[in-house]
Motif scaffolding. Structure first.
Motif, mmCIF file in Angstrom:
data_model
loop_
_atom_site.group_PDB
_atom_site.id
_atom_site.type_symbol
_atom_site.label_atom_id
_atom_site.label_comp_id
_atom_site.label_asym_id
_atom_site.label_seq_id
_atom_site.Cartn_x
_atom_site.Cartn_y
_atom_site.Cartn_z
ATOM 1 N N HIS A 218 25.190 -24.698 62.378
ATOM 2 C CA HIS A 218 23.995 -24.086 61.798
ATOM 3 C C HIS A 218 24.374 -23.286 60.561
ATOM 4 N N PHE A 219 23.626 -23.528 59.480
ATOM 5 C CA PHE A 219 23.937 -22.890 58.207
ATOM 6 C C PHE A 219 22.675 -22.349 57.539
ATOM 7 N N CYS A 220 22.852 -21.229 56.860
ATOM 8 C CA CYS A 220 21.814 -20.635 56.022
ATOM 9 C C CYS A 220 22.278 -20.786 54.577
ATOM 10 N N MET A 221 21.453 -21.397 53.727
ATOM 11 C CA MET A 221 21.900 -21.696 52.368
ATOM 12 C C MET A 221 20.744 -21.602 51.386
ATOM 13 N N GLY A 222 20.953 -20.896 50.292
ATOM 14 C CA GLY A 222 20.009 -20.946 49.191
ATOM 15 C C GLY A 222 18.984 -19.831 49.182
ATOM 16 N N TRP A 223 19.193 -18.821 48.341
ATOM 17 C CA TRP A 223 18.213 -17.750 48.173
ATOM 18 C C TRP A 223 17.259 -18.116 47.036
ATOM 19 N N ASP A 224 15.975 -17.887 47.229
ATOM 20 C CA ASP A 224 15.013 -18.211 46.182
ATOM 21 C C ASP A 224 15.293 -17.432 44.894
ATOM 22 N N THR A 225 15.527 -16.137 45.013
ATOM 23 C CA THR A 225 15.754 -15.322 43.825
ATOM 24 C C THR A 225 17.072 -15.668 43.136
ATOM 25 N N THR A 226 18.094 -15.984 43.915
ATOM 26 C CA THR A 226 19.379 -16.365 43.335
ATOM 27 C C THR A 226 19.259 -17.681 42.579
ATOM 28 N N ASN A 227 18.538 -18.641 43.170
ATOM 29 C CA ASN A 227 18.345 -19.929 42.502
ATOM 30 C C ASN A 227 17.558 -19.773 41.210
ATOM 31 N N LEU A 228 16.530 -18.932 41.254
ATOM 32 C CA LEU A 228 15.718 -18.696 40.064
ATOM 33 C C LEU A 228 16.537 -18.014 38.971
ATOM 34 N N SER A 229 17.313 -17.016 39.363
ATOM 35 C CA SER A 229 18.158 -16.309 38.408
ATOM 36 C C SER A 229 19.213 -17.234 37.815
ATOM 37 N N GLY A 230 19.822 -18.072 38.671
ATOM 38 C CA GLY A 230 20.842 -18.998 38.186
ATOM 39 C C GLY A 230 20.293 -19.988 37.178
ATOM 40 N N TRP A 231 19.085 -20.488 37.432
ATOM 41 C CA TRP A 231 18.456 -21.423 36.488
ATOM 42 C C TRP A 231 18.233 -20.736 35.145
ATOM 43 N N CYS A 232 17.710 -19.516 35.192
ATOM 44 C CA CYS A 232 17.434 -18.797 33.946
ATOM 45 C C CYS A 232 18.708 -18.504 33.171
ATOM 46 N N ARG A 233 19.770 -18.160 33.872
ATOM 47 C CA ARG A 233 21.027 -17.790 33.214
ATOM 48 C C ARG A 233 21.732 -18.988 32.581
ATOM 49 N N THR A 234 21.473 -20.184 33.098
ATOM 50 C CA THR A 234 22.132 -21.368 32.533
ATOM 51 C C THR A 234 21.241 -22.119 31.555
ATOM 52 N N GLN A 235 19.998 -22.328 31.910
ATOM 53 C CA GLN A 235 19.129 -23.161 31.089
ATOM 54 C C GLN A 235 18.649 -22.451 29.817
ATOM 55 N N GLY A 236 18.360 -21.159 29.910
ATOM 56 C CA GLY A 236 17.930 -20.429 28.728
ATOM 57 C C GLY A 236 18.989 -20.422 27.628
ATOM 58 N N PRO A 237 20.203 -19.963 27.917
ATOM 59 C CA PRO A 237 21.264 -19.994 26.902
ATOM 60 C C PRO A 237 21.595 -21.403 26.415
ATOM 61 N N ALA A 238 21.503 -22.407 27.313
ATOM 62 C CA ALA A 238 21.799 -23.781 26.896
ATOM 63 C C ALA A 238 20.811 -24.253 25.835
ATOM 64 N N LEU A 239 19.543 -23.906 26.007
ATOM 65 C CA LEU A 239 18.542 -24.288 25.000
ATOM 66 C C LEU A 239 18.766 -23.524 23.700
ATOM 67 N N ARG A 240 19.100 -22.241 23.823
ATOM 68 C CA ARG A 240 19.331 -21.455 22.607
ATOM 69 C C ARG A 240 20.462 -22.028 21.748
ATOM 70 N N LYS A 241 21.451 -22.624 22.398
ATOM 71 C CA LYS A 241 22.589 -23.166 21.669
ATOM 72 C C LYS A 241 22.195 -24.323 20.747
ATOM 73 N N ILE A 242 21.172 -25.069 21.145
ATOM 74 C CA ILE A 242 20.795 -26.249 20.355
ATOM 75 C C ILE A 242 19.614 -25.998 19.446
ATOM 76 N N LEU A 243 18.972 -24.836 19.588
ATOM 77 C CA LEU A 243 17.852 -24.515 18.707
ATOM 78 C C LEU A 243 18.357 -24.055 17.339
ATOM 79 N N PRO A 244 17.604 -24.330 16.268
ATOM 80 C CA PRO A 244 17.972 -23.813 14.948
ATOM 81 C C PRO A 244 17.951 -22.288 14.965
ATOM 82 N N GLN A 245 18.894 -21.686 14.282
ATOM 83 C CA GLN A 245 18.949 -20.221 14.226
ATOM 84 C C GLN A 245 17.893 -19.715 13.238
#
Length: 241
Positions: free
Chosen positions: A214-241
């Motif tokens: 039996h396992f407990c895995m995956g916090w909603d807030t942690t998953n949401l925070s992780g998405w924001c921390r990776t996807q936001g900066p990744a998009l900024r890298k390819i956007l024109p400055q």
């Protein structure tokens, strides 16, 4: 889940990927009305059940109101010895001569379209789980595991390291890892399910080798925070400055 939104239950339920959702009431907010809406949402998914993690103070009130609203199972935190565990079991179990609990029958949501007989059977079927997270609980572990009604246990390394006087070190301490493994082995020997909290499926294998299922895995807030921390900066890298 820590986000008190019934639609999140529906989103997870429609994946058909999980056996149950734990609402971590100890770390979040809720109302009695939300408990009922949680219960309604879970009833949409017959193959998925629910659990609530209950904090130490007023735990009898929270546990009984959640169960009678339709949340099916309960995880108690901060129990320090077998006496605390026995009291928590009594809070869940109905007040029948056979069960010896203190949970009284009342006109709450689970009684709608049902009967007191069904309610008593439902309370008997509740998975009553406990966090083993205090030094005193580890010291009294055998007596805790002998308490009738204990269904599942989970180790809490952070609280345990605090109770040792070594906050913030958790599983990095050999004595904490040793206590965790001891709990798993003793629980399995007593026929009680140990549950382990993991961050990814890859972490399960080592515990499965110990006999954990039996396992407990995956916090909603942690998953949401992780998405924001990776996807936001990744998009900024390819956007024109």
């Amino acid at each position: 889940m820590t986000i008190p939104w019934p639609r999140l239950i529906e989103i997870i339920g429609h994946t058909n990927a999980f056996d149950y959702i734990e609402y971590i009431g100890e770390y979040s907010t809720y109302t009695l009305e939300q408990f009922e809406n949680f219960g309604r949402a879970f009833e949409l998914f017959p193959n998925m059940s629910s659990m609530i993690k209950v904090e130490e103070h007023t735990r009898g009130f929270i546990a009984t109101r959640a169960l009678d609203a339709g949340i099916q199972n309960v995880l108690f935190s901060d129990c320090r010895d077998a006496k605390d565990v026995k009291e928590c079991v009594r809070m869940v179990w109905p007040e029948t001569p056979e069960m010896g609990g203190t949970h009284g029958a009342g006109g709450r949501r689970v009684f709608l379209g049902s009967s007191t007989v069904d309610w008593v059977k439902g309370m008997q079927d509740v998975v009553i789980a406990f966090m083993i997270e205090k030094k005193s609980a580890v010291d009294d572990l055998e007596n805790i595991l002998n308490v009738k009604g204990v269904s599942m246990v989970q180790f809490g390394p952070n609280d345990y390291s605090v109770s040792l006087g070594k906050p913030g070190q958790g599983m990095s301490l050999p004595e904490v890892t040793s206590a965790h493994h001891t709990m798993i082995k003793m629980a399995l020997a007593k026929g009680i399910a140990p549950r382990v909290e993991i961050n990814s499926p890859e972490e399960a294998k080592a515990y499965m080798d110990l006999g954990v299922k039996h396992f407990c895995m995956g916090w909603d807030t942690t998953n949401l925070s992780g998405w924001c921390r990776t996807q936001g900066p990744a998009l900024r890298k390819i956007l024109p400055q």
